[in-house]
Motif scaffolding. Structure first.
Motif, PDB file in Angstrom:
ATOM      1  N   TYR A 282       0.839  -1.188   0.000  1.00  0.00           N
ATOM      2  CA  TYR A 282       0.000   0.000   0.000  1.00  0.00           C
ATOM      3  C   TYR A 282       0.881   1.247   0.000  1.00  0.00           C
ATOM      4  CZ  TYR A 282      -4.218  -2.694   0.774  1.00  0.00           C
ATOM      5  OH  TYR A 282      -5.281  -3.564   0.618  1.00  0.00           O
ATOM      6  N   TYR A 283       0.576   2.150  -0.914  1.00  0.00           N
ATOM      7  CA  TYR A 283       1.352   3.370  -1.076  1.00  0.00           C
ATOM      8  C   TYR A 283       0.512   4.595  -0.753  1.00  0.00           C
ATOM      9  CZ  TYR A 283       4.590   0.433  -3.725  1.00  0.00           C
ATOM     10  OH  TYR A 283       5.472  -0.551  -4.103  1.00  0.00           O
ATOM     11  N   CYS A 284       1.077   5.469   0.037  1.00  0.00           N
ATOM     12  CA  CYS A 284       0.462   6.767   0.276  1.00  0.00           C
ATOM     13  C   CYS A 284       0.853   7.695  -0.868  1.00  0.00           C
ATOM     14  CB  CYS A 284       0.960   7.324   1.602  1.00  0.00           C
ATOM     15  SG  CYS A 284       0.307   8.962   2.016  1.00  0.00           S
ATOM     16  N   VAL A 285      -0.097   8.487  -1.326  1.00  0.00           N
ATOM     17  CA  VAL A 285       0.170   9.419  -2.421  1.00  0.00           C
ATOM     18  C   VAL A 285      -0.328  10.808  -2.041  1.00  0.00           C
ATOM     19  CG1 VAL A 285       0.020   7.621  -4.185  1.00  0.00           C
ATOM     20  CG2 VAL A 285      -2.021   8.952  -3.584  1.00  0.00           C
ATOM     21  N   ALA A 286       0.275  11.796  -2.680  1.00  0.00           N
ATOM     22  CA  ALA A 286      -0.148  13.173  -2.423  1.00  0.00           C
ATOM     23  C   ALA A 286       0.176  14.038  -3.631  1.00  0.00           C
ATOM     24  CB  ALA A 286       0.555  13.729  -1.186  1.00  0.00           C
ATOM     25  N   ASP A 287      -0.619  15.075  -3.763  1.00  0.00           N
ATOM     26  CA  ASP A 287      -0.343  16.082  -4.772  1.00  0.00           C
ATOM     27  C   ASP A 287      -0.805  17.412  -4.219  1.00  0.00           C
ATOM     28  OD1 ASP A 287       0.495  16.111  -7.807  1.00  0.00           O
ATOM     29  OD2 ASP A 287      -1.060  17.627  -7.514  1.00  0.00           O
ATOM     30  N   SER A 288      -0.091  18.451  -4.547  1.00  0.00           N
ATOM     31  CA  SER A 288      -0.409  19.767  -4.001  1.00  0.00           C
ATOM     32  C   SER A 288      -1.549  20.452  -4.747  1.00  0.00           C
ATOM     33  CB  SER A 288       0.826  20.666  -4.016  1.00  0.00           C
ATOM     34  OG  SER A 288       1.337  20.762  -5.330  1.00  0.00           O
ATOM     35  N   SER A 289      -2.038  19.829  -5.800  1.00  0.00           N
ATOM     36  CA  SER A 289      -3.125  20.421  -6.565  1.00  0.00           C
ATOM     37  C   SER A 289      -4.434  19.695  -6.299  1.00  0.00           C
ATOM     38  CB  SER A 289      -2.812  20.358  -8.060  1.00  0.00           C
ATOM     39  OG  SER A 289      -2.778  19.016  -8.494  1.00  0.00           O
ATOM     40  N   ARG A 290      -5.512  20.328  -6.699  1.00  0.00           N
ATOM     41  CA  ARG A 290      -6.825  19.708  -6.597  1.00  0.00           C
ATOM     42  C   ARG A 290      -7.077  18.930  -7.895  1.00  0.00           C
ATOM     43  NH1 ARG A 290     -11.566  20.108  -3.774  1.00  0.00           N
ATOM     44  NH2 ARG A 290     -13.463  19.665  -4.928  1.00  0.00           N
ATOM     45  N   ILE A 291      -6.805  17.641  -7.841  1.00  0.00           N
ATOM     46  CA  ILE A 291      -6.942  16.791  -9.023  1.00  0.00           C
ATOM     47  C   ILE A 291      -8.412  16.657  -9.380  1.00  0.00           C
ATOM     48  CG2 ILE A 291      -6.532  14.481  -9.943  1.00  0.00           C
ATOM     49  CD1 ILE A 291      -4.141  14.297  -7.997  1.00  0.00           C
ATOM     50  N   ILE A 292      -8.710  16.799 -10.668  1.00  0.00           N
ATOM     51  CA  ILE A 292     -10.105  16.726 -11.087  1.00  0.00           C
ATOM     52  C   ILE A 292     -10.654  15.326 -10.851  1.00  0.00           C
ATOM     53  CG2 ILE A 292      -9.851  18.555 -12.782  1.00  0.00           C
ATOM     54  CD1 ILE A 292      -9.710  16.410 -14.961  1.00  0.00           C
ATOM     55  N   LEU A 293     -11.961  15.255 -10.691  1.00  0.00           N
ATOM     56  CA  LEU A 293     -12.627  14.021 -10.298  1.00  0.00           C
ATOM     57  C   LEU A 293     -12.301  12.862 -11.236  1.00  0.00           C
ATOM     58  CD1 LEU A 293     -14.613  12.648  -8.381  1.00  0.00           C
ATOM     59  CD2 LEU A 293     -16.473  13.437  -9.860  1.00  0.00           C
ATOM     60  N   SER A 294     -12.316  13.125 -12.508  1.00  0.00           N
ATOM     61  CA  SER A 294     -12.101  12.059 -13.492  1.00  0.00           C
ATOM     62  C   SER A 294     -10.684  11.522 -13.489  1.00  0.00           C
ATOM     63  CB  SER A 294     -12.455  12.566 -14.889  1.00  0.00           C
ATOM     64  OG  SER A 294     -11.636  13.662 -15.242  1.00  0.00           O
ATOM     65  N   ALA A 295      -9.759  12.227 -12.855  1.00  0.00           N
ATOM     66  CA  ALA A 295      -8.356  11.810 -12.857  1.00  0.00           C
ATOM     67  C   ALA A 295      -7.876  11.280 -11.512  1.00  0.00           C
ATOM     68  CB  ALA A 295      -7.474  12.974 -13.286  1.00  0.00           C
ATOM     69  N   LEU A 296      -8.753  11.238 -10.531  1.00  0.00           N
ATOM     70  CA  LEU A 296      -8.342  10.836  -9.186  1.00  0.00           C
ATOM     71  C   LEU A 296      -7.776   9.422  -9.138  1.00  0.00           C
ATOM     72  CD1 LEU A 296     -11.198  12.260  -6.954  1.00  0.00           C
ATOM     73  CD2 LEU A 296      -8.814  13.001  -6.994  1.00  0.00           C
ATOM     74  N   ARG A 297      -8.240   8.551 -10.019  1.00  0.00           N
ATOM     75  CA  ARG A 297      -7.815   7.153  -9.969  1.00  0.00           C
ATOM     76  C   ARG A 297      -6.566   6.877 -10.800  1.00  0.00           C
ATOM     77  NH1 ARG A 297     -12.739   4.037  -8.453  1.00  0.00           N
ATOM     78  NH2 ARG A 297     -14.248   5.632  -7.852  1.00  0.00           N
ATOM     79  N   ASP A 298      -5.981   7.913 -11.353  1.00  0.00           N
ATOM     80  CA  ASP A 298      -4.785   7.793 -12.179  1.00  0.00           C
ATOM     81  C   ASP A 298      -3.553   8.091 -11.332  1.00  0.00           C
ATOM     82  OD1 ASP A 298      -3.748   9.234 -15.385  1.00  0.00           O
ATOM     83  OD2 ASP A 298      -2.767   7.863 -13.995  1.00  0.00           O
ATOM     84  N   GLY A 299      -2.746   7.100 -11.089  1.00  0.00           N
ATOM     85  CA  GLY A 299      -1.570   7.285 -10.254  1.00  0.00           C
ATOM     86  C   GLY A 299      -0.591   8.306 -10.802  1.00  0.00           C
ATOM     87  N   LYS A 300      -0.613   8.518 -12.115  1.00  0.00           N
ATOM     88  CA  LYS A 300       0.321   9.473 -12.715  1.00  0.00           C
ATOM     89  C   LYS A 300       0.018  10.907 -12.320  1.00  0.00           C
ATOM     90  CE  LYS A 300      -0.358   8.050 -16.957  1.00  0.00           C
ATOM     91  NZ  LYS A 300      -1.191   6.847 -16.718  1.00  0.00           N
ATOM     92  N   MET A 301      -1.176  11.145 -11.758  1.00  0.00           N
ATOM     93  CA  MET A 301      -1.556  12.505 -11.372  1.00  0.00           C
ATOM     94  C   MET A 301      -0.915  12.930 -10.050  1.00  0.00           C
ATOM     95  SD  MET A 301      -3.329  13.302 -13.913  1.00  0.00           S
ATOM     96  CE  MET A 301      -3.829  14.916 -13.322  1.00  0.00           C
ATOM     97  N   TYR A 302      -0.327  12.002  -9.336  1.00  0.00           N
ATOM     98  CA  TYR A 302       0.196  12.307  -8.002  1.00  0.00           C
ATOM     99  C   TYR A 302       1.710  12.465  -8.058  1.00  0.00           C
ATOM    100  CZ  TYR A 302      -4.455  10.938  -6.607  1.00  0.00           C
ATOM    101  OH  TYR A 302      -5.820  10.865  -6.485  1.00  0.00           O
ATOM    102  N   ASP A 303       2.176  13.593  -7.583  1.00  0.00           N
ATOM    103  CA  ASP A 303       3.607  13.890  -7.646  1.00  0.00           C
ATOM    104  C   ASP A 303       4.408  13.170  -6.580  1.00  0.00           C
ATOM    105  OD1 ASP A 303       3.299  17.392  -8.674  1.00  0.00           O
ATOM    106  OD2 ASP A 303       3.419  15.531  -9.828  1.00  0.00           O
ATOM    107  N   TYR A 304       3.774  12.848  -5.464  1.00  0.00           N
ATOM    108  CA  TYR A 304       4.528  12.321  -4.319  1.00  0.00           C
ATOM    109  C   TYR A 304       4.007  10.953  -3.905  1.00  0.00           C
ATOM    110  CZ  TYR A 304       5.516  17.288  -4.285  1.00  0.00           C
ATOM    111  OH  TYR A 304       5.868  18.561  -4.656  1.00  0.00           O
TER     112      TYR A 304
END
Length: 126
Positions: free
Chosen positions: A93-115
């Motif tokens: 299990y990996y914790c992920v984070a991003d400093s932006s408000r990711i749009i709803l349709s992209a929340l399940r895409d791991g590439k959207m998370y920088d950290y």
């Protein structure tokens, strides 16, 4: 930004486990944090996320009703309470984070998370 997970382990089917993720250096008030997992021999998959600015949460169908994600803004941390675990929940299990408000349709895409955290192993035996 550094993410450090804790709480993984070996449990039996039906048991509960709580994962925690401590975030340091994440100062955005509109970011997104959550969890992904990678079962053995399978691709990484979305588990759950929470908006940092509020209480909006989103879950994968496979965990809906069993897992609960929550955040503690004072501690800059996110927890994942996992109940009624099954062997199919076995994964890193990996914790992920991003400093932006990711749009709803992209929340399940791991590439959207920088950290990403380093991952914590959860093993559920039958």
């Amino acid at each position: 930004v550094q993410l450090v997970e804790s709480g993984g382990g070996v449990v039996q089917a039906g048991d509960s486990l709580r994962l925690s993720c401590a975030a340091s250096g994440l100062t955005s008030s509109s970011g997104t944090m959550g969890w992904f997992r990678q079962p053995p021999g399978k691709d990484r998959e979305f588990v759950a996320v929470i908006r940092w600015s509020g209480t909006s949460t989103h879950y994968a169908d496979a965990v809906k009703g069993r897992f609960t994600i929550s955040r503690d803004r004072a501690k800059n941390s996110v927890d994942l309470q996992m109940n009624s675990l099954t062997p199919e929940d076995t994964a890193v299990y990996y914790c992920v984070a991003d400093s932006s408000r990711i749009i709803l349709s992209a929340l399940r895409d791991g590439k959207m998370y920088d950290y990403w955290g380093q991952g914590t192993q959860v093993t559920v035996s039958s």
